[in-house]
Design a protein around this motif. Sequence first.
Motif, PDB file in Angstrom:
ATOM      1  N   GLY A  44       0.872  -1.184   0.000  1.00 45.95           N
ATOM      2  CA  GLY A  44       0.000   0.000   0.000  1.00 45.95           C
ATOM      3  C   GLY A  44       0.905   1.228   0.000  1.00 45.95           C
ATOM      4  N   PHE A  45       0.373   2.328   0.506  1.00 46.40           N
ATOM      5  CA  PHE A  45       1.124   3.588   0.468  1.00 46.40           C
ATOM      6  C   PHE A  45       2.348   3.522   1.368  1.00 46.40           C
ATOM      7  N   SER A  46       2.148   3.015   2.586  1.00 50.19           N
ATOM      8  CA  SER A  46       3.279   3.006   3.512  1.00 50.19           C
ATOM      9  C   SER A  46       4.337   2.009   3.049  1.00 50.19           C
ATOM     10  N   GLY A  47       3.917   0.841   2.576  1.00 48.65           N
ATOM     11  CA  GLY A  47       4.877  -0.177   2.156  1.00 48.65           C
ATOM     12  C   GLY A  47       5.699   0.272   0.957  1.00 48.65           C
ATOM     13  N   ILE A 101       6.270  -7.930   0.253  1.00 46.49           N
ATOM     14  CA  ILE A 101       5.360  -9.074   0.140  1.00 46.49           C
ATOM     15  C   ILE A 101       3.937  -8.515   0.127  1.00 46.49           C
ATOM     16  N   GLU A 102       3.217  -8.733  -0.963  1.00 44.08           N
ATOM     17  CA  GLU A 102       1.851  -8.190  -1.085  1.00 44.08           C
ATOM     18  C   GLU A 102       0.890  -9.339  -1.377  1.00 44.08           C
ATOM     19  N   LYS A 103      -0.213  -9.370  -0.646  1.00 43.31           N
ATOM     20  CA  LYS A 103      -1.082 -10.539  -0.823  1.00 43.31           C
ATOM     21  C   LYS A 103      -1.941 -10.469  -2.092  1.00 43.31           C
ATOM     22  N   HIS A 104      -2.224  -9.253  -2.566  1.00 38.65           N
ATOM     23  CA  HIS A 104      -3.044  -9.137  -3.783  1.00 38.65           C
ATOM     24  C   HIS A 104      -2.172  -8.931  -5.019  1.00 38.65           C
ATOM     25  N   ALA A 105      -2.835  -8.950  -6.190  1.00 38.28           N
ATOM     26  CA  ALA A 105      -2.125  -8.595  -7.423  1.00 38.28           C
ATOM     27  C   ALA A 105      -1.893  -7.088  -7.378  1.00 38.28           C
ATOM     28  N   ILE A 158      -7.751   0.293  -3.115  1.00 35.57           N
ATOM     29  CA  ILE A 158      -9.176   0.581  -2.985  1.00 35.57           C
ATOM     30  C   ILE A 158      -9.412   1.729  -2.009  1.00 35.57           C
ATOM     31  N   SER A 159      -8.329   2.323  -1.510  1.00 34.40           N
ATOM     32  CA  SER A 159      -8.522   3.429  -0.580  1.00 34.40           C
ATOM     33  C   SER A 159      -9.178   4.601  -1.300  1.00 34.40           C
ATOM     34  N   ASN A 160     -10.016   5.306  -0.557  1.00 35.03           N
ATOM     35  CA  ASN A 160     -10.618   6.500  -1.139  1.00 35.03           C
ATOM     36  C   ASN A 160      -9.987   7.763  -0.598  1.00 35.03           C
ATOM     37  N   ALA A 161      -8.830   7.624  -0.010  1.00 41.28           N
ATOM     38  CA  ALA A 161      -8.132   8.795   0.518  1.00 41.28           C
ATOM     39  C   ALA A 161      -7.858   9.765  -0.624  1.00 41.28           C
ATOM     40  N   HIS A 162      -7.850  11.032  -0.309  1.00 44.53           N
ATOM     41  CA  HIS A 162      -7.499  11.981  -1.366  1.00 44.53           C
ATOM     42  C   HIS A 162      -6.781  13.219  -0.873  1.00 44.53           C
ATOM     43  N   TYR A 163      -6.922  13.571   0.422  1.00 42.28           N
ATOM     44  CA  TYR A 163      -6.248  14.789   0.876  1.00 42.28           C
ATOM     45  C   TYR A 163      -4.802  14.506   1.250  1.00 42.28           C
ATOM     46  N   LEU A 164      -3.882  15.141   0.552  1.00 51.94           N
ATOM     47  CA  LEU A 164      -2.465  15.024   0.911  1.00 51.94           C
ATOM     48  C   LEU A 164      -2.041  16.358   1.493  1.00 51.94           C
ATOM     49  N   SER A 214      -3.818  -6.004  10.189  1.00 46.60           N
ATOM     50  CA  SER A 214      -2.431  -6.444  10.038  1.00 46.60           C
ATOM     51  C   SER A 214      -2.153  -7.871  10.538  1.00 46.60           C
ATOM     52  N   GLN A 215      -1.745  -8.699   9.596  1.00 43.97           N
ATOM     53  CA  GLN A 215      -1.361 -10.073   9.949  1.00 43.97           C
ATOM     54  C   GLN A 215      -0.048 -10.050  10.733  1.00 43.97           C
ATOM     55  N   ILE A 216       0.818  -9.099  10.376  1.00 45.49           N
ATOM     56  CA  ILE A 216       2.121  -9.024  11.050  1.00 45.49           C
ATOM     57  C   ILE A 216       1.930  -8.648  12.525  1.00 45.49           C
ATOM     58  N   GLY A 255       1.614   3.094   9.343  1.00 48.18           N
ATOM     59  CA  GLY A 255       0.328   3.310   8.675  1.00 48.18           C
ATOM     60  C   GLY A 255      -0.817   2.633   9.403  1.00 48.18           C
ATOM     61  N   ASP A 256      -1.803   2.164   8.629  1.00 47.13           N
ATOM     62  CA  ASP A 256      -3.007   1.588   9.233  1.00 47.13           C
ATOM     63  C   ASP A 256      -2.709   0.327  10.040  1.00 47.13           C
ATOM     64  N   ALA A 257      -1.610  -0.335   9.766  1.00 49.70           N
ATOM     65  CA  ALA A 257      -1.244  -1.504  10.572  1.00 49.70           C
ATOM     66  C   ALA A 257      -0.936  -1.062  12.006  1.00 49.70           C
ATOM     67  N   LEU A 274      -6.956  12.111   7.381  1.00 49.64           N
ATOM     68  CA  LEU A 274      -5.691  12.110   8.113  1.00 49.64           C
ATOM     69  C   LEU A 274      -4.866  10.827   7.951  1.00 49.64           C
ATOM     70  N   GLY A 275      -5.529   9.684   7.673  1.00 48.60           N
ATOM     71  CA  GLY A 275      -4.866   8.379   7.772  1.00 48.60           C
ATOM     72  C   GLY A 275      -3.693   8.187   6.827  1.00 48.60           C
ATOM     73  N   LEU A 276      -3.902   8.482   5.574  1.00 47.86           N
ATOM     74  CA  LEU A 276      -2.836   8.287   4.593  1.00 47.86           C
ATOM     75  C   LEU A 276      -1.653   9.207   4.908  1.00 47.86           C
ATOM     76  N   ASN A 277      -1.964  10.423   5.298  1.00 47.12           N
ATOM     77  CA  ASN A 277      -0.895  11.367   5.633  1.00 47.12           C
ATOM     78  C   ASN A 277      -0.060  10.855   6.806  1.00 47.12           C
ATOM     79  N   GLN A 278      -0.746  10.255   7.781  1.00 43.46           N
ATOM     80  CA  GLN A 278      -0.002   9.705   8.924  1.00 43.46           C
ATOM     81  C   GLN A 278       0.846   8.523   8.489  1.00 43.46           C
TER      82      GLN A 278
HETATM   83  C1  LIG Z   1     -13.323   6.376   2.662  1.00 48.36           C
HETATM   84  C2  LIG Z   1     -11.953   6.709   3.141  1.00 48.36           C
HETATM   85  C3  LIG Z   1     -11.440   7.972   2.881  1.00 48.36           C
HETATM   86  C4  LIG Z   1     -10.168   8.295   3.315  1.00 48.36           C
HETATM   87  N1  LIG Z   1      -9.691   9.542   3.037  1.00 48.36           N
HETATM   88  C5  LIG Z   1      -8.457   9.874   3.433  1.00 48.36           C
HETATM   89  C6  LIG Z   1      -7.897  11.138   3.071  1.00 48.36           C
HETATM   90  O1  LIG Z   1      -8.525  11.957   2.384  1.00 48.36           O
HETATM   91  N2  LIG Z   1      -6.617  11.425   3.489  1.00 48.36           N
HETATM   92  C7  LIG Z   1      -5.910  10.524   4.242  1.00 48.36           C
HETATM   93  O2  LIG Z   1      -4.775  10.850   4.649  1.00 48.36           O
HETATM   94  N3  LIG Z   1      -6.403   9.297   4.550  1.00 48.36           N
HETATM   95  C8  LIG Z   1      -7.650   8.941   4.170  1.00 48.36           C
HETATM   96  N4  LIG Z   1      -8.122   7.681   4.442  1.00 48.36           N
HETATM   97  C9  LIG Z   1      -7.264   6.692   5.138  1.00 48.36           C
HETATM   98  C10 LIG Z   1      -6.267   5.991   4.190  1.00 48.36           C
HETATM   99  O3  LIG Z   1      -6.933   5.340   3.138  1.00 48.36           O
HETATM  100  C11 LIG Z   1      -5.426   4.955   4.956  1.00 48.36           C
HETATM  101  O4  LIG Z   1      -4.972   5.523   6.148  1.00 48.36           O
HETATM  102  C12 LIG Z   1      -4.219   4.506   4.105  1.00 48.36           C
HETATM  103  O5  LIG Z   1      -4.675   3.741   3.013  1.00 48.36           O
HETATM  104  C13 LIG Z   1      -3.223   3.681   4.930  1.00 48.36           C
HETATM  105  O6  LIG Z   1      -2.167   3.234   4.102  1.00 48.36           O
HETATM  106  P1  LIG Z   1      -1.370   1.899   4.444  1.00 48.36           P
HETATM  107  O7  LIG Z   1      -0.349   1.733   3.389  1.00 48.36           O
HETATM  108  O8  LIG Z   1      -0.927   1.924   5.851  1.00 48.36           O
HETATM  109  O9  LIG Z   1      -2.451   0.732   4.369  1.00 48.36           O
HETATM  110  P2  LIG Z   1      -3.286   0.229   3.116  1.00 48.36           P
HETATM  111  O10 LIG Z   1      -3.532   1.321   2.148  1.00 48.36           O
HETATM  112  O11 LIG Z   1      -4.463  -0.481   3.687  1.00 48.36           O
HETATM  113  O12 LIG Z   1      -2.321  -0.839   2.414  1.00 48.36           O
HETATM  114  C14 LIG Z   1      -2.085  -2.105   2.982  1.00 48.36           C
HETATM  115  C15 LIG Z   1      -1.532  -3.040   1.904  1.00 48.36           C
HETATM  116  O13 LIG Z   1      -1.178  -4.271   2.520  1.00 48.36           O
HETATM  117  C16 LIG Z   1      -1.738  -5.360   1.791  1.00 48.36           C
HETATM  118  N5  LIG Z   1      -1.968  -6.441   2.751  1.00 48.36           N
HETATM  119  C17 LIG Z   1      -2.939  -6.537   3.687  1.00 48.36           C
HETATM  120  N6  LIG Z   1      -2.783  -7.668   4.402  1.00 48.36           N
HETATM  121  C18 LIG Z   1      -1.692  -8.293   3.912  1.00 48.36           C
HETATM  122  C19 LIG Z   1      -1.014  -9.510   4.244  1.00 48.36           C
HETATM  123  N7  LIG Z   1      -1.443 -10.295   5.228  1.00 48.36           N
HETATM  124  N8  LIG Z   1       0.074  -9.850   3.533  1.00 48.36           N
HETATM  125  C20 LIG Z   1       0.528  -9.062   2.534  1.00 48.36           C
HETATM  126  N9  LIG Z   1      -0.076  -7.901   2.169  1.00 48.36           N
HETATM  127  C21 LIG Z   1      -1.162  -7.519   2.858  1.00 48.36           C
HETATM  128  C22 LIG Z   1      -3.013  -4.791   1.189  1.00 48.36           C
HETATM  129  O14 LIG Z   1      -3.427  -5.543   0.063  1.00 48.36           O
HETATM  130  C23 LIG Z   1      -2.549  -3.377   0.819  1.00 48.36           C
HETATM  131  O15 LIG Z   1      -1.917  -3.355  -0.432  1.00 48.36           O
HETATM  132  C24 LIG Z   1      -9.396   7.336   4.028  1.00 48.36           C
HETATM  133  C25 LIG Z   1      -9.906   6.064   4.281  1.00 48.36           C
HETATM  134  C26 LIG Z   1     -11.172   5.751   3.855  1.00 48.36           C
HETATM  135  C27 LIG Z   1     -11.714   4.378   4.146  1.00 48.36           C
END
Ligand SMILES: Cc1cc2nc3c(=O)[nH]c(=O)nc-3n(C[C@H](O)[C@H](O)[C@H](O)COP(=O)(O)OP(=O)(O)OC[C@H]3O[C@@H](n4cnc5c(N)ncnc54)[C@H](O)[C@@H]3O)c2cc1C
Length: 574
Positions: free
Chosen positions: A13-16, A33-37, A43-49, A179-181, A302-304, A314-318
């Motif tokens: 995802g973004f953090s990885g 290591i990514e579980k999906h293609a 599928i995140s709908n984040a948009h504010y950076l 997070s599985q980890i 990140g979200d993990a 805020l989530g993606l930015n964090q």
């Molecule tokens: C509707 C909505 C709107 C949002 N709007 C904003 C916004 O405007 N601004 C903002 O800053 N944030 C926003 N967020 C939050 C933002 O989407 C998340 O905080 C961000 O995606 C976190 O990034 P990440 O890389 O930590 O995790 P993710 O984006 O969830 O990426 C995790 C990755 O790990 C993979 N994965 C999962 N499990 C495993 C596993 N067991 N093994 C291997 N791979 C795995 C997944 O397939 C994915 O590719 C929004 C969230 C939602 C739901």
Amino acid sequence: MMHSVDVCIVGAGFSGLLAAILVSQRGGTCCIIEKHAITSGSISNAHYLNAYSLEILSAAGLSIDALRAVAVDDEIDKRMVVCHTLNRTLAQVNLLEESDYEDRFSRIGRFGACLNVRASHLHAMLVMRAHELGIDIRSQHQVLSLDFSNHLVHVQDSVTMDSTTIQCGYLMGCDGAQSQIAQLSSRSVSREQEFQYFFTVECHGSIRQFVQDPALFYWVYHEQMIACLVNFDIDHLQVLQVPVMSGQASTWTENHIRECYSAILDIPTSACQHRFTIRGEWALKTARLDQAQTDNWVYFCGDAFHQVLPAGGLGLNQALADVFNLIWKLDLDQQSLSSVSILDTYACERIPVADKVIEQSIDNYRQFMSMASQFLGGADQSWLRWVSSTLPRSLCQPMISSWLRTIRSLHDVGYISSSWDHVMRLNRTHFDGMSMHYAAKYTSRLIFEPSQRIFYALDTVPHALYVGYRLQSFTCRLNGKIVYLSDCLKYSQWTIVFVAGGVGIPDMLSGAMGRFQALSIDDDCQSIRALPLRASHCILIRPDRYLAAHIDLTDRDCVRRFSVFCQSLMSCAI
Ligand SMILES: Cc1cc2nc3c(=O)[nH]c(=O)nc-3n(C[C@H](O)[C@H](O)[C@H](O)COP(=O)(O)OP(=O)(O)OC[C@H]3O[C@@H](n4cnc5c(N)ncnc54)[C@H](O)[C@@H]3O)c2cc1C
């Protein structure tokens, strides 16, 4: 088969992806290591950076111009509408109409406070950058187990079922909310709170001819559906977020969505040409791991690590800020260039930020939800209380539909116009907060509480002294050699950086000089990511506080503020 890397990252995802790019840019080896293609897209709908995220992405080699090119159109970016149907605006906010907005916005940071870029665009750009750097991304792979004693990750290809073992100096859990980890590391979760479920649908098609006022957000209050419609591209793509009860998503069939969408476009169902992609149901919840790391081997980002509510974006930015905080420390730690405790500062700095951001997102959400109940300013209070306690858990109740019909008819006769002011003030505050990203709040705490010994992370670029930069990732030329600035900094000491042979540091700073490490660098902008330093500038930085002041010695106002700041440094033990 055994494979060895400096950093193994789980989750593309973004953090990885950012983590892998930063590791690779610093010359480290890594794999993801990514579980999906990988092509399935985020599928995140984040948009504010926010501006700080742009700073980070720029440090990762992404072009801000390229990001701007895929950002939401200026035409709609700062507008939100509350409506019954899209051609029936009840009220709207347009920040650009405010006389001081442009000025406030441009002051916030060198990239402006935020950029509105759909996450899937950002994800694609990060993937491209990772490919450019030749990063090993193993998509459709799963982690089978972790060996904490030998720092091994056992992995399996989900297509061929082949197994591999990866030995790594550090393991990063960037695998999102479930997070599985974190589970394999037996981390427990704190601050867990569940709020609401949403159902997400991408709507492909044009709404241009159906809208009364073009806007980024439409808060739709219609008898058939309460929803937030995010208008990423007025001619091609809107994303519908519908509050639902858990498990209710199955009732949202494509036919039902088409009926509801036609209703808010105010056209017959048969005339609706849109194509819908159902993204499914997701929970609005907050959570944080009890610790940011396990056994000085596994680190979470990140979200993990923490989940916040989407209100306020805020989530993606964090997630990006976590990674940026961590990677240069992993690098120093690995090269044994840092004190033993440098990696501990990751948790010290990021846990308070995560908690603050969780609270902020809950505040934003509550403020937002209170709007719905305020539409009927003059209505009977007990009934209003019932509505607000029920909303939006049971939107399908016939009572709510009749309430929404009432809104419409009251609006028709102008009855509720007096309550709009208050509702729209709330709306505006929230929207403005998102676009400014609460930058000032973080900033002033840093500057005006210099005696605090707590670690802060500045998640946005600006601060009260002058335009600031998060400088660790910059390079400079020191005695003819290109070095990372972070390698020259002492972790808990102020360093003042100036150009050798430049205008020099004025006398007024000399009293404070004993407090600083002075670093005189060569006058050369040819290094990899050249430190933006001109002869008349100096930079003050202390990495544990994430404070970097870019001081223009020819700007009297800036020098005066800097001098006040230096005096405050002298008078307190920091
Ligand atoms: C509707 C909505 C709107 C949002 N709007 C904003 C916004 O405007 N601004 C903002 O800053 N944030 C926003 N967020 C939050 C933002 O989407 C998340 O905080 C961000 O995606 C976190 O990034 P990440 O890389 O930590 O995790 P993710 O984006 O969830 O990426 C995790 C990755 O790990 C993979 N994965 C999962 N499990 C495993 C596993 N067991 N093994 C291997 N791979 C795995 C997944 O397939 C994915 O590719 C929004 C969230 C939602 C739901």
